[in-house]
Design an enzyme around this catalytic site. Sequence first.
Site: not given
Ligand code: TXD
Length: 320
Positions: A11, A176
């Site tokens: 989230a 990617h």
């Molecule tokens: O083109 C693409 N595929 C991408 C990928 C483009 C942009 C960003 N990309 C990747 O997406 C980036 O490198 C990250 O691995 C993800 C998510 O990016 P976002 O910007 O949404 O990251 P955030 O804001 O840090 O959100 C990640 C959330 C955060 O709220 C954590 O608390 C949660 O993930 N989190 C979890 N949720 C559920 N279960 C577990 N285990 C967990 N660990 C962390």
Amino acid sequence: MARNKIALVGAGNIGGTLALLAGLKQLGDVVVFDIVDGMPQGKALDIAQAAPVEGFDAKMSGTNDYADLKDADVVIVTAGIARKPGMSRDDLIGINAKVMKSVGEGIKNNCPNAFVICITNPLDVMVGLLQKESGLPPEKVVGMAGVLDSARFRCFLAEEFNVSVEDVTAFVLGGHGDTMVPLVRYSTVAGIPVPDLIKMGWSTEAKIEEIVKRTRGGGGEIVALLKTGSAFYAPASSAISMAESYLLDKKRVLPCAAYCDNGTYGLDGLYVGVPVVIGEKGVERVVEIEMNADERAMFDNSVNAVKELNEALAGVLAAG
Ligand code: TXD
């Protein structure tokens, strides 16, 4: 008729934007999951309160319990950590592999019939791991990267040609990462291939080469500007277009990280970015386009980079 159910695992920046877009586009009810207590609940409540203003009816809820993913039709996974400045996508591998294991199990136990879109980086290896851990068939698990990479390419080309982004199509193949392959020959303005536009004097080879380079580094450019995270608006839009194609059985042709097996693109069981048709069955077809020698060499280089990452992942997993 019951509404579709969209589950968003993670989230954070992308997860929140996905929830808003799913609401605005009336794709269905939305459940946002995160390990952080209160955050998914807060975001869901905030978006629920935007609904009367925007005029959409969807249940928005936040949770820390995988049981709430029950019978989701679509799951979009952004859980994990994002890149910080100076960090490569590969640095993320160890942490995010553990996250994919728990997310895969959550999906397996609660919504084994879902269409799953993975966004978490490093994308091409995380989507493969998620597919294995969830036990879902490969056609129901895809990775989002190509739609975003080609959207970046389209955005820059439209700017260069001073035409509507709508009339620019572009294809980006491969993993990617910095080795992705933006295919100039398959990129067009209203059907006119970019090389023809160069001949018509609309641009120069040098300028297009610049744009190709900028596309390859498109994610890093935003990371450097934001300083505290990575891109999230365009990544969310891109994943929503994939979800929409599945839910509405649109059969759109989109570049996605898909499972290539039995010699497709010369591969034998590897997730990598290729054009696919997304419809009600998930990935209904991998579109195998012809590549010239240069393009093939770039694609092979990209495939090798993905294979190396998979080896790194295997090392991390073996080490426990
Ligand atoms: O083109 C693409 N595929 C991408 C990928 C483009 C942009 C960003 N990309 C990747 O997406 C980036 O490198 C990250 O691995 C993800 C998510 O990016 P976002 O910007 O949404 O990251 P955030 O804001 O840090 O959100 C990640 C959330 C955060 O709220 C954590 O608390 C949660 O993930 N989190 C979890 N949720 C559920 N279960 C577990 N285990 C967990 N660990 C962390």
